[in-house]
Design an enzyme around this catalytic site. Structure first.
Site, PDB file in Angstrom:
ATOM      1  N   ASP A 295      -3.944  20.445   1.852  1.00 55.95           N
ATOM      2  CA  ASP A 295      -4.572  21.076   0.685  1.00 55.95           C
ATOM      3  C   ASP A 295      -5.490  22.199   1.135  1.00 55.95           C
ATOM      4  O   ASP A 295      -6.397  21.964   1.932  1.00 55.95           O
ATOM      5  CB  ASP A 295      -5.360  20.001  -0.084  1.00 55.95           C
ATOM      6  CG  ASP A 295      -6.187  20.584  -1.216  1.00 55.95           C
ATOM      7  OD1 ASP A 295      -5.802  21.648  -1.749  1.00 55.95           O
ATOM      8  OD2 ASP A 295      -7.212  19.967  -1.576  1.00 55.95           O
TER       9      ASP A 295
ATOM     10  N   ASP B 212      14.793  21.313  -2.418  1.00 56.33           N
ATOM     11  CA  ASP B 212      15.332  20.104  -3.033  1.00 56.33           C
ATOM     12  C   ASP B 212      15.987  20.509  -4.349  1.00 56.33           C
ATOM     13  O   ASP B 212      15.326  21.101  -5.215  1.00 56.33           O
ATOM     14  CB  ASP B 212      14.174  19.120  -3.284  1.00 56.33           C
ATOM     15  CG  ASP B 212      14.588  17.673  -3.102  1.00 56.33           C
ATOM     16  OD1 ASP B 212      15.628  17.297  -3.670  1.00 56.33           O
ATOM     17  OD2 ASP B 212      13.871  16.926  -2.413  1.00 56.33           O
TER      18      ASP B 212
ATOM     19  N   ASP C 127      -0.532  21.990  -0.997  1.00 60.50           N
ATOM     20  CA  ASP C 127       0.001  23.189  -1.650  1.00 60.50           C
ATOM     21  C   ASP C 127       0.841  24.008  -0.678  1.00 60.50           C
ATOM     22  O   ASP C 127       0.891  23.716   0.519  1.00 60.50           O
ATOM     23  CB  ASP C 127      -1.150  24.009  -2.262  1.00 60.50           C
ATOM     24  CG  ASP C 127      -2.371  24.057  -1.347  1.00 60.50           C
ATOM     25  OD1 ASP C 127      -2.194  24.448  -0.179  1.00 60.50           O
ATOM     26  OD2 ASP C 127      -3.478  23.662  -1.788  1.00 60.50           O
TER      27      ASP C 127
ATOM     28  N   HIS D  82      10.365  10.209   1.596  1.00 60.81           N
ATOM     29  CA  HIS D  82       9.317   9.988   0.602  1.00 60.81           C
ATOM     30  C   HIS D  82       9.594   8.787  -0.299  1.00 60.81           C
ATOM     31  O   HIS D  82       8.765   8.452  -1.130  1.00 60.81           O
ATOM     32  CB  HIS D  82       9.167  11.249  -0.249  1.00 60.81           C
ATOM     33  CG  HIS D  82      10.411  11.528  -1.030  1.00 60.81           C
ATOM     34  ND1 HIS D  82      11.589  11.929  -0.428  1.00 60.81           N
ATOM     35  CD2 HIS D  82      10.676  11.427  -2.345  1.00 60.81           C
ATOM     36  CE1 HIS D  82      12.511  12.066  -1.346  1.00 60.81           C
ATOM     37  NE2 HIS D  82      11.997  11.772  -2.523  1.00 60.81           N
TER      38      HIS D  82
ATOM     39  N   ASP E  96      -8.462  20.997  -4.305  1.00 59.02           N
ATOM     40  CA  ASP E  96      -8.203  20.243  -5.541  1.00 59.02           C
ATOM     41  C   ASP E  96      -7.598  18.867  -5.238  1.00 59.02           C
ATOM     42  O   ASP E  96      -7.227  18.130  -6.146  1.00 59.02           O
ATOM     43  CB  ASP E  96      -7.305  21.037  -6.502  1.00 59.02           C
ATOM     44  CG  ASP E  96      -5.901  21.251  -5.963  1.00 59.02           C
ATOM     45  OD1 ASP E  96      -5.642  20.866  -4.789  1.00 59.02           O
ATOM     46  OD2 ASP E  96      -5.059  21.800  -6.693  1.00 59.02           O
TER      47      ASP E  96
HETATM   48  C1  GLC Z   1      15.839  10.613  -5.566  1.00 55.24           C
HETATM   49  C2  GLC Z   1      14.494  11.040  -5.044  1.00 55.24           C
HETATM   50  C3  GLC Z   1      13.448  10.179  -5.667  1.00 55.24           C
HETATM   51  C4  GLC Z   1      13.493  10.384  -7.146  1.00 55.24           C
HETATM   52  C5  GLC Z   1      14.898  10.151  -7.711  1.00 55.24           C
HETATM   53  C6  GLC Z   1      15.021  10.728  -9.079  1.00 55.24           C
HETATM   54  O1  GLC Z   1      16.168   9.342  -5.183  1.00 55.24           O
HETATM   55  O2  GLC Z   1      14.477  10.992  -3.652  1.00 55.24           O
HETATM   56  O3  GLC Z   1      12.171  10.443  -5.159  1.00 55.24           O
HETATM   57  O4  GLC Z   1      12.595   9.515  -7.764  1.00 55.24           O
HETATM   58  O5  GLC Z   1      15.895  10.767  -6.947  1.00 55.24           O
HETATM   59  O6  GLC Z   1      14.990  12.122  -9.023  1.00 55.24           O
HETATM   60 CA    CA Z   2      -4.377  22.268  -3.387  1.00 57.77          CA
END
Ligand code: GLC
Ligand code: CA
Length: 603
Positions: A48, A125, A56, A353, A52
């Site tokens: 960050d 993504d 970012d 993640h 905040d």
């Molecule tokens: C994928 C992503 C996940 C998200 C899901 C819906 O599995 O990696 O984080 O919640 O798709 O988009």
């Molecule tokens: Ca920030």
């Protein structure tokens, strides 16, 4: 001596990783995304810069030198687009603008430029199975605007009930009723993530245009969110409901539907084939055979994320935590290595993640930090020396661990919160729910990157959007950089080794003693060049007699997670032939979590 490839000893003199001294090509075709190591950034939790409490884009730019030092080639950013954040950016309301908290398009342009200046490629993504319900397309669709009416999947109910009995991924029904349209829309994830209708050519064209928008800026490819769910069946049927449950599994009708292949083929022809890009599809419910439909030669994607190895510590669902079944793990990985060999390409990951931290998941739960570090290096060795493109998730390279916040209020992830709320509704006690959350919550991966021993781990000057892991004074980037034997430097060594030894990228994979419950042993081979990887998966000492094919052979130990790394750098850096003692492979003893990599010296 092998004519095509000069083995061992003088690795340092090799002019180029894929050519021998006389310039003979040892692989038919080099491919940058096979040679690459990818680093995944979850921007919200990375760094960050404006206080905040939310990471970012400028924070990513600020840390590019760090990533360059690690040696990765490609950065994949989890979604950075406009989003109301019902699912942390996986619910997009504007594909061509940046999430307000993350910055602006010009911040993005600067990030891209600075990344390129350092030789780093960038993947975005691509979340196009669904949008946010706040996307203008959906707002228009729910009002029955003729231009957007069929952008989503609308169906009438069945006698006052939803069209089918399917569950949504994060709990509840997969259908939501909209009075304005007197119909239900399908949402395989939360109700704020309506599924797009890929049947509709206007939807596909809009997605392709958006992809070109980013590709023309210079991004290098996409990770494609749940991309094998975009094709939906023509007829929607109820799914069987397991005893004691309310919903059936509609995903079984959807995942890998032939229409998904067809749409991806069209996407390839219309967009991807016009750029030199890397693509990786996130594909739940795939086996190697199914995956070949996406990634074999002539197919639209380069690789997929499979999920089979993510289930080896689960019972009836992910929250039902079981001890890791290593034989199953090895069997799955080997099936993928063999299944895609020569025909496709593997992605290699233990973290992202959505998954708990690998070091907490697969390695000792004991408090011994030396053992935990060794275990993290063992896992890294295992993954990076298989055939495929390795993915590192932020913090993995410093051994970040799971967290255990006693209060549910400290969790942020919608899946975790829904699991908790549903459990409480069924009368399950708080104390009975939390162990599953400690083990499997997606928030384990989403706590702030631990940069230093300073307040909030140096992630922010403000209040972080989610609490920092309590071990940040011990586990952080600052101390990892200054300790030559840190996990960080071990990852650097693995990445560097990949650049030196083409056998790591292009070699064949053979597993030995697959049924061994405690050791993972595999060999990589390319034109007479061979590596033997031996891993102790357990916290106890293991004895092992090498397979008869190797018995008595001479080998150089080129990497090990117990001896100081300093011993291996001359070899890894390709400096003057290192003075490594030759080992005779016979009966070996492995310390807890020991990893050894031998370079076989031809007899
Ligand atoms: C994928 C992503 C996940 C998200 C899901 C819906 O599995 O990696 O984080 O919640 O798709 O988009
Ligand atoms: Ca920030």
């Amino acid at each position: 001596m092998n004519k095509n490839f000069v083995v061992v000893k003088d690795v340092g003199k090799r002019v180029h990783p894929c050519y021998d001294e006389v310039g003979v090509t040892i692989v038919d075709k080099r491919t940058w995304w096979k040679e690459a190591v990818v680093y995944q950034i979850y921007p919200r939790s990375f760094y960050d810069t404006n206080g905040d409490g939310i990471g970012d884009l400028n924070g990513i730019t600020a840390k590019l030198d760090y990533l360059q030092e690690l040696g990765v080639d490609v950065l994949w950013l989890s979604p950075i687009f406009r989003s109301p954040n019902a699912d942390n950016g996986y619910d997009i309301s504007d594909y061509e603008d940046i999430m307000a908290e993350f910055g602006t398009l010009s911040d993005f342009d600067r990030l891209l430029k600075e990344a390129k200046a350092r030789g780093l490629k960038l993947l975005l993504d691509l979340v196009v199975n669904h949008t946010s319900d706040e996307h203008p397309w959906f707002i228009a669709s729910r009002k029955n605007d003729p231009r957007y009416r069929d952008f989503y999947i609308w169906r009438e109910g069945k006698e006052g009930a939803p069209p089918t009995n399917w569950f949504a991924a994060f709990g509840g029904s997969a259908w939501k009723y909209v009075p304005e349209r007197r119909a239900y829309y399908l949402h395989l994830f939360t109700e704020k993530q309506p599924d797009l209708n890929w049947e509709e050519k206007n939807v596909r064209d809009a997605v392709y245009a958006m992809m070109r928008f980013w590709l023309d800026k210079g991004v290098d490819g996409f990770r494609m969110d749940v991309i094998n769910l975009i094709g939906k069946p023509d007829v929607f049927e109820d799914a069987p409901v397991p005893p004691g449950e309310t919903y059936g599994n509609g995903f079984a009708f959807i995942a890998n539907h032939p229409k998904s292949y067809w749409y991806l083929r069209e996407m390839y022809d219309e967009v991807l084939s016009h750029y030199d890009v890397m693509t990786v599809g996130e594909t739940p419910a795939v086996t190697p055979d199914v995956a070949l439909n996406y990634v074999a030669d002539g197919k639209p994607l380069n690789m997929v994320f499979q999920f089979e190895h993510m289930d080896v510590d689960s019972g009836k669902n992910k929250w039902d935590v079981r001890p890791v079944d290593w034989v199953r793990f090895k069997t799955i990985m080997s099936r993928w290595e063999e299944g895609l060999a020569d025909r496709g390409w593997n992605s290699l990951y233990l973290n992202n993640h959505d998954q708990p931290r690998s070091v907490s998941r697969y390695v000792t739960r004991s408090a011994d930090s030396a053992l935990r570090r060794r275990g993290a290096k063992m896992l890294a060795t295992m993954l990076h020396l298989m055939q495929g493109t390795p993915f590192i998730y932020q913090g993995e390279e410093i051994g970040m661990t799971n967290v255990a916040f006693p209060r549910i209020e400290d969790y942020r992830d919608v899946e975790t919160l829904n699991f908790y709320a549903e459990g409480r509704k069924r009368g399950v006690a708080h104390e009975a729910l939390m162990p599953s959350i400690y083990a499997k919550s997606r928030d384990n991966a989403r706590t702030p990157m631990q940069w230093s021993h300073e307040r909030h781990a140096g992630f922010t000057q403000g209040e972080p959007w989610i609490k920092v892991g309590s071990n940040y004074t011990e586990i952080n980037v600052e101390s990892s950089l200054s300790d030559p034997d840190s996990i960080f430097h071990y990852y650097r060594a693995l990445i560097r080794l990949r650049k030196r030894l083409p056998v790591i990228v292009y070699g064949t994979y053979t597993v030995y003693d697959l049924d061994h419950p405690s050791l993972y042993i595999y060999e990589r081979k390319l034109n007479g060049d061979a590596l033997l990887v031996l891993l102790n998966l357990t916290e106890t000492v293991q004895h092992y007699t090498v397979p008869s094919t190797f018995y008595g052979h001479q080998a150089e130990l080129i990497l090990n997670n117990i001896e100081p790394l300093a011993a291996f750098w001359p070899y890894i850096n390709g400096e003057v032939a290192p003075d490594l003692t030759l080992h005779r492979l016979t009966d070996l003893t492995f310390a807890p979590y020991e990893a050894r990599v031998y370079h076989l010296v031809s007899a």
